[in-house]
Scaffold this active site. Sequence first.
Site, PDB file in Angstrom:
ATOM      1  N   VAL A   1       0.945   7.620  13.188  1.00 53.20           N
ATOM      2  CA  VAL A   1       0.349   6.466  12.507  1.00 53.20           C
ATOM      3  C   VAL A   1       1.051   5.178  12.948  1.00 53.20           C
ATOM      4  O   VAL A   1       0.407   4.151  13.195  1.00 53.20           O
ATOM      5  CB  VAL A   1       0.415   6.641  10.970  1.00 53.20           C
ATOM      6  CG1 VAL A   1      -0.079   5.396  10.251  1.00 53.20           C
ATOM      7  CG2 VAL A   1      -0.397   7.855  10.550  1.00 53.20           C
ATOM      8  N   GLY A   2       2.367   5.246  13.070  1.00 54.02           N
ATOM      9  CA  GLY A   2       3.135   4.060  13.470  1.00 54.02           C
ATOM     10  C   GLY A   2       2.682   3.524  14.814  1.00 54.02           C
ATOM     11  O   GLY A   2       2.571   2.300  15.015  1.00 54.02           O
TER      12      GLY A   2
ATOM     13  N   GLU B   1       9.497   2.363  11.126  1.00 57.32           N
ATOM     14  CA  GLU B   1      10.530   3.372  10.963  1.00 57.32           C
ATOM     15  C   GLU B   1       9.796   4.705  10.953  1.00 57.32           C
ATOM     16  O   GLU B   1       9.077   5.014  10.005  1.00 57.32           O
ATOM     17  CB  GLU B   1      11.293   3.113   9.668  1.00 57.32           C
ATOM     18  CG  GLU B   1      12.697   3.683   9.696  1.00 57.32           C
ATOM     19  CD  GLU B   1      12.706   5.163   9.414  1.00 57.32           C
ATOM     20  OE1 GLU B   1      12.656   5.952  10.378  1.00 57.32           O
ATOM     21  OE2 GLU B   1      12.735   5.528   8.235  1.00 57.32           O
TER      22      GLU B   1
ATOM     23  N   LYS C   1       0.886  -1.177   0.000  1.00 58.93           N
ATOM     24  CA  LYS C   1       0.000   0.000   0.000  1.00 58.93           C
ATOM     25  C   LYS C   1       0.921   1.223   0.000  1.00 58.93           C
ATOM     26  O   LYS C   1       1.430   1.624   1.035  1.00 58.93           O
ATOM     27  CB  LYS C   1      -0.900  -0.020   1.245  1.00 58.93           C
ATOM     28  CG  LYS C   1      -2.223   0.725   1.098  1.00 58.93           C
ATOM     29  CD  LYS C   1      -2.141   2.183   0.737  1.00 58.93           C
ATOM     30  CE  LYS C   1      -2.016   3.074   1.961  1.00 58.93           C
ATOM     31  NZ  LYS C   1      -1.870   4.515   1.584  1.00 58.93           N
TER      32      LYS C   1
ATOM     33  N   GLU D   1       9.262  16.543  14.756  1.00 61.38           N
ATOM     34  CA  GLU D   1       9.657  16.372  13.357  1.00 61.38           C
ATOM     35  C   GLU D   1       8.801  17.287  12.482  1.00 61.38           C
ATOM     36  O   GLU D   1       7.579  17.219  12.522  1.00 61.38           O
ATOM     37  CB  GLU D   1       9.457  14.908  12.932  1.00 61.38           C
ATOM     38  CG  GLU D   1       9.974  14.656  11.539  1.00 61.38           C
ATOM     39  CD  GLU D   1       9.903  13.191  11.127  1.00 61.38           C
ATOM     40  OE1 GLU D   1       8.839  12.582  11.311  1.00 61.38           O
ATOM     41  OE2 GLU D   1      10.912  12.667  10.622  1.00 61.38           O
TER      42      GLU D   1
ATOM     43  N   CYS E   1      13.386  11.189   6.477  1.00 65.36           N
ATOM     44  CA  CYS E   1      13.361  10.801   7.897  1.00 65.36           C
ATOM     45  C   CYS E   1      14.696  11.154   8.526  1.00 65.36           C
ATOM     46  O   CYS E   1      14.791  11.403   9.714  1.00 65.36           O
ATOM     47  CB  CYS E   1      13.172   9.305   8.070  1.00 65.36           C
ATOM     48  SG  CYS E   1      11.920   8.635   7.056  1.00 65.36           S
TER      49      CYS E   1
ATOM     50  N   GLY F   1       6.773   5.738   8.170  1.00 60.84           N
ATOM     51  CA  GLY F   1       5.902   6.910   8.137  1.00 60.84           C
ATOM     52  C   GLY F   1       5.963   7.659   9.453  1.00 60.84           C
ATOM     53  O   GLY F   1       6.983   7.627  10.147  1.00 60.84           O
ATOM     54  N   SER F   2       4.852   8.316   9.777  1.00 60.68           N
ATOM     55  CA  SER F   2       4.854   9.191  10.952  1.00 60.68           C
ATOM     56  C   SER F   2       4.749   8.396  12.252  1.00 60.68           C
ATOM     57  O   SER F   2       4.260   7.264  12.274  1.00 60.68           O
ATOM     58  CB  SER F   2       3.681  10.160  10.877  1.00 60.68           C
ATOM     59  OG  SER F   2       2.471   9.459  11.122  1.00 60.68           O
TER      60      SER F   2
HETATM   61  C1  UN1 Z   1      14.275   8.317   4.582  1.00 60.95           C
HETATM   62  O1  UN1 Z   1      14.577   9.462   4.863  1.00 60.95           O
HETATM   63  O2  UN1 Z   1      13.135   7.912   4.791  1.00 60.95           O
HETATM   64  O3  UN1 Z   1      19.944   8.063   4.145  1.00 60.95           O
HETATM   65  C2  UN1 Z   1      15.214   7.386   3.926  1.00 60.95           C
HETATM   66  C3  UN1 Z   1      19.246   8.655   3.344  1.00 60.95           C
HETATM   67  C4  UN1 Z   1      18.579   7.892   2.241  1.00 60.95           C
HETATM   68  C5  UN1 Z   1      17.389   7.171   2.763  1.00 60.95           C
HETATM   69  C6  UN1 Z   1      16.497   8.045   3.583  1.00 60.95           C
HETATM   70  N1  UN1 Z   1      19.500   6.960   1.661  1.00 60.95           N
HETATM   71  O4  UN1 Z   1      19.079   9.847   3.435  1.00 60.95           O
END
Ligand code: UN1
Length: 504
Positions: free
Chosen positions: A239-240, A257, A182, A392, A291, A235-236
């Site tokens: 939600v996680g 994550e 999804k 964040e 992230c 995701g956030s």
């Molecule tokens: C993410 O930000 O969700 O290390 C992944 C990094 C990328 C992957 C980021 N290779 O910034």
Amino acid sequence: MEHRENGEPRTYGNLIAGEWRAARGGGTFDSLNPARRSEVLGHFARSGELDVEDAVSAAVAAQPGWQRTPMPLRAEVIARAGRLMEERKEELARLMTREMGKVLTEARGDVQEGIDMAKYMAGQGRMPVGEVVPSELRDKRCFTERVPIGVVGCITPWNFPMAIPCWKLMPALLAGNAVVLKPAEDTPLVAIRLAEILTEAGLPEGVLNLVTGLGEEAGAPLVAHPRVRAISFTGSMEVGNQIAATCGKLGKRVSLELGGKNAIVVGADADLELAVDGALWGGFGTTGQRCTATSRLIVDQSVLGDFQERLLGRVARLRLGDGLDPATDVGPVINAKQLRRVHSYTEIGRQASARLLVGGKVADEGELGEGNFYWPTIFTDVRPEMRIAQEEIFGPTLSVLPAQDLADAVRIANGTRYGLSLSVYTKDISRALWAVDRLEAGIVYVNAPTIGAEIQLPFGGVKGTGNGHREAGSTAFDEFTEWKTVYIDYSGRLQRAQIDTEQG
Ligand code: UN1
């Protein structure tokens, strides 16, 4: 890779049991170019519980056959998919820039990360999947092997529309699972292209199913479905945590994550120009929508003035625009809602009396007004407890925090609920390693920004960032396999462990 028929955006379905099908309810939603909201990339199936049911049933039916396919043959499919991605890298990257907004060089990198993952996993297809372990008894062989979990649900974000689905799909499929994907509702078309590639590469029907739609409508039933044995979510945090609660109740494996509040620590002895390069790339690369994006700059007070001056000189030169334009440094924010959220943090910073150095407003001059653009924003005089230093933002907003010394900087860096990526700039190897030992994060960088993870190393975070899982690298299979321990007694007699040992 034509997105239009007679100039009109096309309508795309879900991939279920090898067929592209409209949502049962008949509804659709649109994917828009964030640099030009009037450009519609396509209409996509707005899926619900019934579509998820169809997708899971298809996966359940296909999984045993896929599991019995020898792993090196499963790996061949992944290898072919990697080659197709390589052949189509440029068109995939251009599509990604139009659908997600990141500048073209970064979109190429995102596709490359998917290709890297495919190649890495293809190689894993002929690697050991367990260990032979000695028995305490004679004529007895013991070994372990990884076995697939069954049907896995993957829920992926929009910020790495190719790389993150590949982090999940390649190991999940190679391990012998069937998958229901999804993808984020902001980037369904890139996900569809990836599913087409895997199909073309020879994945049997039903092994990968894709349902597009909104989180509450299509993601939630996937998480709750009793025949989905594991969920992998990026995701956030909000939600996680809901997903974790559902999976906890159902006793379902879940890997999360959930982002970060990543920081660069700039030591008194840092190469300041290098640190500024890192801050700009970490903070404003992908418009701050990683992230791993750098969102705090924790700077030794002795070099704060110099660092800030250099930083401001460079920020002023960043060019905002459509990511397809080679002159663009910073692309748009993903959607209008996120643009409002990014701006709300500027207000939050102001109200907390942080000092706005640059930016802090929506960029709506000329053509920028047609998209979701925000000026790169830097606050200074930020205190560690302020919301802009704790939450964040997922946008082009950096906070500068002064530190007394390296120990103070490390303490501030560790002082959030997240723990994904932290970085330290110093020329002194002893100070670098002192900090590496103390920074609480899944990923630590020295003299490099907080972004730039490579797929052959584990990716993930500590504390609120996740729940202990790591994607990619040597840990990629941990999410998607169970261990089976096998004892074979060929002595022809009953041997009792712990009792019939010869010394016993
Ligand atoms: C993410 O930000 O969700 O290390 C992944 C990094 C990328 C992957 C980021 N290779 O910034």
